[in-house]
Each structure stands twice: as structure tokens, then as C-alpha cells.
Design an enzyme around this catalytic site. Structure first.
Site, PDB file in Angstrom:
ATOM      1  N   LYS A  68       0.772  -1.270   0.075  1.00 59.16           N
ATOM      2  CA  LYS A  68       0.026   0.124  -0.113  1.00 59.16           C
ATOM      3  C   LYS A  68       0.802   1.271  -0.113  1.00 59.16           C
ATOM      4  O   LYS A  68       0.506   2.132  -0.708  1.00 59.16           O
ATOM      5  CB  LYS A  68      -0.753   0.072   1.154  1.00 59.16           C
ATOM      6  CG  LYS A  68      -1.955  -1.001   1.084  1.00 59.16           C
ATOM      7  CD  LYS A  68      -3.206  -0.943   2.044  1.00 59.16           C
ATOM      8  CE  LYS A  68      -4.128  -2.033   2.025  1.00 59.16           C
ATOM      9  NZ  LYS A  68      -5.327  -1.699   2.930  1.00 59.16           N
ATOM     10  N   ASP A 104     -10.370   2.509   2.097  1.00 58.23           N
ATOM     11  CA  ASP A 104     -10.545   1.778   3.170  1.00 58.23           C
ATOM     12  C   ASP A 104     -11.368   2.494   4.223  1.00 58.23           C
ATOM     13  O   ASP A 104     -12.525   1.976   4.861  1.00 58.23           O
ATOM     14  CB  ASP A 104      -9.462   1.197   3.983  1.00 58.23           C
ATOM     15  CG  ASP A 104      -8.549   0.057   3.123  1.00 58.23           C
ATOM     16  OD1 ASP A 104      -9.368  -0.540   2.560  1.00 58.23           O
ATOM     17  OD2 ASP A 104      -7.346   0.213   3.425  1.00 58.23           O
TER      18      ASP A 104
END
Ligand code: ATR
Length: 277
Positions: A68, A104
């Protein structure tokens, strides 16, 4: 030729993203394929896989652990959410440019507000843990109107530092952090963003932290009633949920960003939900 998308991570075999995006594409009538790519353990595996996927005509990627941060660094432009989270979980390839987002936190907020029907406006929220999962969740929770957010972590300094770093971006929401022993008061929503559930443990949150009617939310999914959720029930939490909805809703945000169409998430939620027992 259908448009190509994929999720990249290491390991990746467990990923539910191909199933979720397959269901979205079917429901939304989109001509696309979605695969899983293992970026490997090496330091340059992500960069090589990214280049190969773009060269093959790929349009976008979901990114999961441990790439990420590398995904954010590879991007030419990143949203505030991705920059402040220090991580990207979605990339879009647009005319030679790489754009990065992090869905997210908004996935978590949509799951709580839409699927679980718990508006966050004015709520007191406790977030357990001070790692990457918490970092990505805090500002979307603040933006949804939480009145106050407390971050509690085993390593108190980490929670205090994270809250202090993000507080200037939290608007009217009071954002503070510290250790579990310093916790005071009761919270309407208690979110477990530690990795404790993965090892069958529960963070040491006191029963008094759950306000009457509280929602207890564990970000892990597919593990049934985790030790945290069990403890929350015993402490009187009125509603418990795992992170399957967060997973599905962040995928829906990426899908909408890529395709310009918001998918119906109900089929994916029904397919992936595991009873909390
Ligand atoms: P992630 O990116 O998933 O958030 P991470 O950055 O490794 O993962 O962070 C893991 C978090 O879970 C940390 O807040 C960690 O606490 P410490 O900072 O004190 O290490 C927390 N954690 C992991 N296992 C835990 C346990 N058994 N009890 C309480 N907290 C735990």
C-alpha cells in the site's frame, strides 16, 4: 476486449476481491475482467508487476498488503485520504498517469452508516489500535461527523502521536489518543482496528467503554464472533459486526471510481457474510 483490473498483494490467494468485483461487474453490466496478481516477496516485485500490468493494457489495481505504501509512492497524483493515510489501496491508470486513492476509511464509514444504519453524526467513537488500519479510518470517521474520537493502543505513545498528527485535519471532531488504562467515558461506536483478532486475542478494552446501545465493530472478517466481539457483547454492546461490509464497500468505491457506475453491494455482502457465532 474486456477492460482489465486486478488486485495485487503478497500473499494474494486468500483475496476476495476477484469474487466481489466479478459480482459487481455482473450486476452493473460492465465488460471487464478482474484477476489476482502476486507481487512476490522481493523489494522490486511491486514495481515490476505494476509495469507489466500497465504494459498489458490494465486499467486499474486494488492494492493490499504489503504494497500500500509502494502504491502511493508510485503514483503521479494522490487524494488527501491516501496521502494522510500514507497508503493507497486503489490505482487508476489514466493517459499515462497513475492516480492513487485510499477507500478503506470511506468503506468503513459507508458500512457503519448505510449497511448497519448507525449515523456517525455527533457520535463518540473509540478506535483500538494505532497501526495502518487506524490511520486510514480516522479522518473519514471525523468527516462523517463524529463528535469525538479516541484512539487507544497497547503502545500509548503511538496512539498519542497518531492523534496529534491527524487532529489538525479532523475539523470540529476532537481527536485524542493514549493507552488503554487512560480510557475514560463511554463510546457509541467501538472499532477494533488492532491485529489482535488474527491471533485469537482481544485488546484490553474495559467494559465501561461501551455506552448503552453501542456498536462494536471488528475490522477482521470471516472469523465469526472474535474475542473482541464476544467481550463487547458481554459488556452490553447492542450490535456487533465484523469487517466484511468494509471490505465490500471499499471495493464498491474503487469500482465506481474506475467505471463511473456505483455497483449494488447486496449480492457480494450476502455471499461473503459469515454468521457471528
Ligand atoms: P495494521 O496495518 O493492520 O493496522 P499494524 O500497523 O501492524 O497493522 O498495527 C497493528 C496494531 O494492532 C497495533 O496498534 C498493535 O499495537 P502496538 O502498537 O502496541 O504493537 C495492535 N495489536 C496487535 N496485537 C495486539 C494485541 N494482542 N493486543 C492489543 N493490541 C494489539
Amino acid at each position: 476486449m474486456p477492460d482489465r483490473y486486478a488486485v495485487i498483494g503478497h500473499p494474494i490467494a486468500h483475496s476476495k476481491s476477484p469474487l466481489i468485483h466479478g459480482l459487481f461487474a455482473q450486476a452493473a453490466g460492465q465488460d471487464m475482467v478482474y484477476e489476482a496478481i502476486d507481487g512476490g516477496a522481493g523489494a522490486d516485485g511491486f514495481a515490476r508487476a505494476l509495469a507489466a500490468f500497465r504494459a498489458a493494457g490494465g486499467r486499474g489495481l486494488n492494492v493490499t498488503l504489503p504494497f500500500k505504501l509502494a502504491a502511493l509512492q508510485a503514483a503521479d497524483a494522490a487524494s488527501d485520504d491516501a496521502r494522510l493515510a500514507g497508503a493507497a489501496n486503489a490505482l487508476r491508470f489514466d493517459g499515462g498517469r497513475i492516480e492513487a486513492r485510499n477507500f478503506d476509511g470511506i468503506g468503513l464509514v459507508r458500512d457503519i452508516e448505510v449497511n448497519l444504519r448507525r449515523p456517525l453524526q455527533g457520535q463518540a467513537v473509540l478506535v483500538l489500535g494505532a497501526g495502518g488500519a487506524t490511520r486510514g479510518a480516522l479522518l473519514p470517521l471525523a468527516r462523517a461527523g463524529a463528535a469525538r474520537i479516541v484512539v487507544a493502543n497497547r503502545t500509548a505513545d503511538k496512539a498519542a502521536a497518531l492523534a496529534a498528527e491527524l487532529a489538525p485535519h479532523a475539523g470540529a471532531c476532537a481527536l485524542n489518543g493514549g493507552g488503554f488504562d487512560a480510557l475514560q467515558g463511554a463510546f457509541d461506536v467501538v472499532i477494533n482496528a488492532t491485529s489482535a483478532s488474527l491471533s485469537g486475542a482481544a485488546p484490553p478494552v474495559p467494559a465501561s467503554a461501551f455506552a448503552p446501545g453501542a456498536l462494536a465493530y471488528d475490522m477482521v472478517y470471516g472469523k465469526g464472533l472474535t474475542p473482541f466481539l464476544r467481550a463487547a457483547q458481554q459488556a452490553g454492546a447492542a450490535q456487533v459486526a465484523d469487517g466484511v461490509g468494509m471490505l465490500v464497500e471499499q471495493a464498491a468505491e474503487a469500482f465506481a471510481w474506475w467505471r463511473g457506475v456505483r455497483p449494488d453491494t447486496r449480492a457480494a455482502l450476502a455471499r461473503l457474510t459469515v454468521p457471528l457465532a
